[in-house]
Design an enzyme around this catalytic site. Structure first.
Site, mmCIF file in Angstrom:
data_model
loop_
_atom_site.group_PDB
_atom_site.id
_atom_site.type_symbol
_atom_site.label_atom_id
_atom_site.label_comp_id
_atom_site.label_asym_id
_atom_site.label_seq_id
_atom_site.Cartn_x
_atom_site.Cartn_y
_atom_site.Cartn_z
ATOM 1 N N GLY A 1 0.820 -1.207 0.000
ATOM 2 C CA GLY A 1 0.000 0.000 0.000
ATOM 3 C C GLY A 1 0.851 1.254 0.000
ATOM 4 N N ALA A 2 1.893 1.262 -0.849
ATOM 5 C CA ALA A 2 2.916 2.303 -0.768
ATOM 6 C C ALA A 2 2.735 3.440 -1.763
ATOM 7 C CB ALA A 2 4.294 1.675 -0.959
ATOM 8 N N ILE B 1 0.257 6.819 4.423
ATOM 9 C CA ILE B 1 1.275 6.310 5.342
ATOM 10 C C ILE B 1 2.299 5.460 4.590
ATOM 11 C CG2 ILE B 1 1.685 4.768 7.307
ATOM 12 C CD1 ILE B 1 -1.038 5.650 8.409
ATOM 13 N N SER C 1 -5.052 0.062 13.653
ATOM 14 C CA SER C 1 -5.831 1.262 13.949
ATOM 15 C C SER C 1 -6.366 1.181 15.376
ATOM 16 C CB SER C 1 -7.011 1.370 12.973
ATOM 17 O OG SER C 1 -7.970 2.315 13.410
ATOM 18 N N TYR D 1 -14.091 -2.659 9.058
ATOM 19 C CA TYR D 1 -12.722 -2.147 9.206
ATOM 20 C C TYR D 1 -12.210 -2.440 10.610
ATOM 21 C CZ TYR D 1 -8.889 1.275 9.352
ATOM 22 O OH TYR D 1 -7.670 1.893 9.490
#
Length: 242
Positions: free
Chosen positions: A8-9, A13, A139, A152
């Site tokens: 997820g780059a 973040i 999270s 989520y």
């Protein structure tokens, strides 16, 4: 020579972490679906601003075959993964009863199955080398749950449990497994919030602001630098919010 792999780059973040770790390691491999070409832009930026080799992989991290082939190609090129940052994740805001089975399955696959895929692919080499760092991006909603983000929250709770269990399994091999439970970070994942909603949110946070992606990346860097004796931890980074 150390190699870091970040999922997820292409933004948020993950993008900030890629830039940060490129200053610290010899090679950074970055993964994303790259639907808008952003992943290649991140790779190009790393190539032009650092001495770090950057290898982009475009594809779906919830696809086991794709992840396995990426890791195999890294090993073949002399870059076995020493540091894994599982950052890929999506959210869907809305009432639980309105969520379709397809939407629920998609969140599970991207947020949880992807972690299985990457860990399963890199752990054998880490065990052989008796060294490794696995950092799962979680999270605060995985700790306390969030209304209208039930799926989520469930996936982040699963990641927290996976982190603690896997840490015990891999500690004898000197592989640290930790997670960061981020609070509100100013990324596109929170892009659905209006200016007024962001203002109200910041008023709830004792630090009086959302974290910048660069601050999140600094936290990632520091945890990865810790001795392997620190393992199995779910560390909050939320400005005192939760």
């Amino acid at each position: 020579m150390k190699t870091a792999l970040i999922t997820g780059a292409s933004r948020g973040i993950g993008e900030a972490a890629a830039y940060q770790l490129a200053k610290e390691y010899d090679c950074v491999a970055i993964m994303s679906r790259n639907t808008d070409g952003k992943l290649n832009a991140v790779a190009n930026q790393i190539h032009t601003t650092t001495n770090c080799e950057c290898i982009p992989f475009t594809g779906d991290v919830s696809d086991f075959a794709f992840v396995e082939e990426c890791v195999r190609s890294l090993v073949a090129s002399g870059h076995p993964v020493d540091i894994l940052v599982n950052n890929a994740g999506i959210s869907l805001v809305g009432l639980f009863q309105d969520m379709t089975p397809e939407e629920f399955d998609r969140i599970l696959r991207i947020n949880v199955t992807s972690v299985y895929n990457t860990c399963h692919a890199v752990i054998p080499d880490m065990v052989r080398n008796q060294y490794g760092r696995i950092l799962n991006i979680s999270s605060v909603w995985g700790l306390v749950g969030a209304s209208c983000e039930v799926a989520y929250s469930a996936t982040k709770g699963a990641i927290n449990s996976l982190t603690m269990a896997l840490a015990k399994e891999l500690a004898p091999s000197h592989i640290a497994v930790n997670a960061i439970a981020f609070g509100a970070v100013d990324t596109t994942m929170n892009g659905h919030l209006s200016v007024e909603e962001k203002k109200t949110l910041c008023e709830e946070i004792p630090a009086e602001k959302m974290a910048a992606p660069e601050e999140a990346a600094a936290c990632i860097s520091h945890i990865l630098a810790m001795p392997d004796y620190m393992t199995g931890e779910i560390l909050k980074f939320d400005g005192g919010w939760i």
